[in-house]
Design a protein around this motif. Structure first.
Motif: not given
Length: 164
Positions: A66, A68, A113-114, A110
């Motif tokens: 995670d 970014e 998932k966030r 990504l």
């Protein structure tokens, strides 16, 4: 001829280093794997399959963690690289590496998932509309399009835009 065989040996050695990094990663030593992969990037051509595979490994690690900022950095390296998406891949049903497509879908993952569904959808749209998915079979291309349709469907549901 001697130069060519030295280059091939060197490329082979770097590919072995990728495998070494993969083993460390699978054993949970991700920092050491990352160190090996970043070292490989300094020693290979930015258009080689070794470079592309290494970038994708690094991107995957950052997505998984995670991270970014670094994920975006390595995604952009892949997108703006000289990599050939038609580099041979030795996976059944997926004859080509498709660096850009897989990296774009990693970015979608990504953000999904966030729970940043708008951003995730943006990357799915990029994968669908701006990136050519290389495949030698119509079945493979159809599978990819169906996969993208499921991604879009789920993201629109997550955004409460069921009408789309």
């Amino acid at each position: 001829m001697l130069l060519l065989s030295t280059l091939s040996f060197s490329q082979s050695t770097l590919d072995e280093k990728i495998d070494e990094g993969n083993e460390l990663y699978n054993l949970g030593n991700k920092k050491q794997a990352l160190k090996i992969w970043k070292d490989i990037l300094t020693k290979t051509s930015d258009s080689s399959s070794t470079y592309g595979t290494t970038l994708r490994n690094i991107l995957y690690l950052y997505v998984e963690n995670d991270n970014e900022k670094d994920a975006v950095l390595y995604y952009n390296k892949i997108i703006n690289s000289k990599l050939n998406d038609k580099d041979k891949n030795f996976k059944l049903g997926e004859p080509y590496k498709n660096y850009r497509y897989h990296s774009t879908m990693s970015m979608a993952s990504l953000y999904a998932k966030r729970k940043e569904f708008e951003k995730a959808l943006k990357y799915v749209e990029i994968a669908d509309e701006k990136i050519t998915y290389e495949n030698s079979s119509l079945t493979g291309i159809k599978f990819q399009k169906v996969d993208l349709a499921f991604w879009k469907n789920n993201l629109y549901k997550d955004l409460n835009q069921n009408d789309k």
